[in-house]
Design a protein around this motif. Structure first.
Motif, mmCIF file in Angstrom:
data_model
loop_
_atom_site.group_PDB
_atom_site.id
_atom_site.type_symbol
_atom_site.label_atom_id
_atom_site.label_comp_id
_atom_site.label_asym_id
_atom_site.label_seq_id
_atom_site.Cartn_x
_atom_site.Cartn_y
_atom_site.Cartn_z
ATOM 1 N N MET A 1 -28.762 5.928 10.477
ATOM 2 C CA MET A 1 -27.874 5.316 11.458
ATOM 3 C C MET A 1 -27.731 3.827 11.157
ATOM 4 N N SER A 2 -26.573 3.321 11.430
ATOM 5 C CA SER A 2 -26.267 1.918 11.151
ATOM 6 C C SER A 2 -26.976 0.998 12.138
ATOM 7 N N GLY A 3 -27.051 -0.273 11.805
ATOM 8 C CA GLY A 3 -27.688 -1.251 12.660
ATOM 9 C C GLY A 3 -26.706 -1.911 13.604
ATOM 10 N N TYR A 4 -25.594 -1.281 13.866
ATOM 11 C CA TYR A 4 -24.570 -1.834 14.752
ATOM 12 C C TYR A 4 -24.009 -0.728 15.626
ATOM 13 N N GLN A 5 -23.189 -1.119 16.595
ATOM 14 C CA GLN A 5 -22.639 -0.146 17.532
ATOM 15 C C GLN A 5 -21.179 0.152 17.221
ATOM 16 N N TYR A 6 -20.796 1.385 17.516
ATOM 17 C CA TYR A 6 -19.397 1.769 17.393
ATOM 18 C C TYR A 6 -18.656 1.364 18.659
ATOM 19 N N PRO A 7 -17.392 0.954 18.512
ATOM 20 C CA PRO A 7 -16.619 0.597 19.703
ATOM 21 C C PRO A 7 -16.185 1.869 20.434
ATOM 22 N N LEU A 8 -16.728 2.086 21.615
ATOM 23 C CA LEU A 8 -16.419 3.279 22.395
ATOM 24 C C LEU A 8 -15.927 2.885 23.786
ATOM 25 N N ARG A 9 -15.264 3.811 24.449
ATOM 26 C CA ARG A 9 -14.747 3.580 25.799
ATOM 27 C C ARG A 9 -15.359 4.593 26.760
ATOM 28 N N ALA A 10 -15.716 4.130 27.946
ATOM 29 C CA ALA A 10 -16.403 4.962 28.937
ATOM 30 C C ALA A 10 -15.562 6.141 29.419
ATOM 31 N N ASP A 11 -14.243 6.030 29.344
ATOM 32 C CA ASP A 11 -13.391 7.105 29.866
ATOM 33 C C ASP A 11 -13.084 8.198 28.838
ATOM 34 N N TRP A 12 -13.627 8.097 27.648
ATOM 35 C CA TRP A 12 -13.400 9.121 26.631
ATOM 36 C C TRP A 12 -14.289 10.331 26.888
ATOM 37 N N THR A 13 -13.786 11.503 26.497
ATOM 38 C CA THR A 13 -14.597 12.720 26.557
ATOM 39 C C THR A 13 -15.578 12.702 25.383
ATOM 40 N N THR A 14 -16.553 13.593 25.431
ATOM 41 C CA THR A 14 -17.513 13.706 24.328
ATOM 42 C C THR A 14 -16.781 14.000 23.024
ATOM 43 N N GLU A 15 -15.796 14.887 23.077
ATOM 44 C CA GLU A 15 -15.023 15.239 21.882
ATOM 45 C C GLU A 15 -14.290 14.016 21.316
ATOM 46 N N GLU A 16 -13.740 13.205 22.194
ATOM 47 C CA GLU A 16 -13.037 11.997 21.751
ATOM 48 C C GLU A 16 -14.011 10.994 21.144
ATOM 49 N N ILE A 17 -15.172 10.848 21.743
ATOM 50 C CA ILE A 17 -16.194 9.940 21.210
ATOM 51 C C ILE A 17 -16.614 10.384 19.807
ATOM 52 N N VAL A 18 -16.815 11.679 19.640
ATOM 53 C CA VAL A 18 -17.195 12.216 18.329
ATOM 54 C C VAL A 18 -16.103 11.920 17.297
ATOM 55 N N ALA A 19 -14.837 12.092 17.678
ATOM 56 C CA ALA A 19 -13.721 11.831 16.748
ATOM 57 C C ALA A 19 -13.699 10.373 16.310
ATOM 58 N N VAL A 20 -13.937 9.457 17.240
ATOM 59 C CA VAL A 20 -13.925 8.030 16.917
ATOM 60 C C VAL A 20 -15.129 7.667 16.037
ATOM 61 N N ILE A 21 -16.294 8.163 16.384
ATOM 62 C CA ILE A 21 -17.491 7.893 15.575
ATOM 63 C C ILE A 21 -17.317 8.462 14.169
ATOM 64 N N ASP A 22 -16.772 9.677 14.076
ATOM 65 C CA ASP A 22 -16.557 10.283 12.759
ATOM 66 C C ASP A 22 -15.616 9.428 11.904
ATOM 67 N N PHE A 23 -14.557 8.908 12.520
ATOM 68 C CA PHE A 23 -13.618 8.053 11.779
ATOM 69 C C PHE A 23 -14.330 6.802 11.251
ATOM 70 N N PHE A 24 -15.038 6.107 12.120
ATOM 71 C CA PHE A 24 -15.714 4.888 11.678
ATOM 72 C C PHE A 24 -16.818 5.202 10.659
ATOM 73 N N SER A 25 -17.422 6.367 10.771
ATOM 74 C CA SER A 25 -18.409 6.801 9.782
ATOM 75 C C SER A 25 -17.760 6.955 8.398
ATOM 76 N N LYS A 26 -16.535 7.464 8.360
ATOM 77 C CA LYS A 26 -15.809 7.615 7.090
ATOM 78 C C LYS A 26 -15.415 6.246 6.533
ATOM 79 N N VAL A 27 -15.106 5.289 7.406
ATOM 80 C CA VAL A 27 -14.835 3.921 6.950
ATOM 81 C C VAL A 27 -16.094 3.373 6.267
ATOM 82 N N GLU A 28 -17.239 3.554 6.911
ATOM 83 C CA GLU A 28 -18.510 3.124 6.307
ATOM 84 C C GLU A 28 -18.703 3.771 4.944
#
Length: 91
Positions: A1-28
């Motif tokens: 796991m990275s030493g930083y946080q992903y930009p997430l929003r409280a109103d997102w569903t779990t599925e949406e959070i996973v999609a955003v994290i997966d995208f930023f993971s691919k950027v990494e």
């Protein structure tokens, strides 16, 4: 796991959070090793379903860049300028 946080929003569903994290993971991955273009674009399209607004995309990518130093737009541009089957690698 990275030493930083992903930009997430409280109103997102779990599925949406996973999609955003997966995208930023691919950027990494594009910075740290490489990622296949089609794989990256699949995750980018899923990210865009969660974040269809260009303004919101810019905001999230800027937050990610400030936290990680990785520039998501460089990877997106490289992917859009590449052809099928290419490996994306930011040097």
């Amino acid at each position: 796991m990275s030493g930083y946080q992903y930009p997430l929003r409280a109103d997102w569903t779990t599925e949406e959070i996973v999609a955003v994290i997966d995208f930023f993971s691919k950027v990494e991955q594009a910075y740290e090793s490489s990622v296949e273009r089609e794989e990256f674009m699949k995750y980018y399209r899923a990210f865009k379903k969660v974040v269809p607004s260009m303004a919101e995309e810019k905001t999230l990518c800027k937050e990610f860049e400030e936290s990680s130093t990785y520039v998501a737009f460089r990877v997106v541009k490289l992917a859009k300028d590449s052809v099928a089957g290419e490996q994306l690698k930011i040097k």
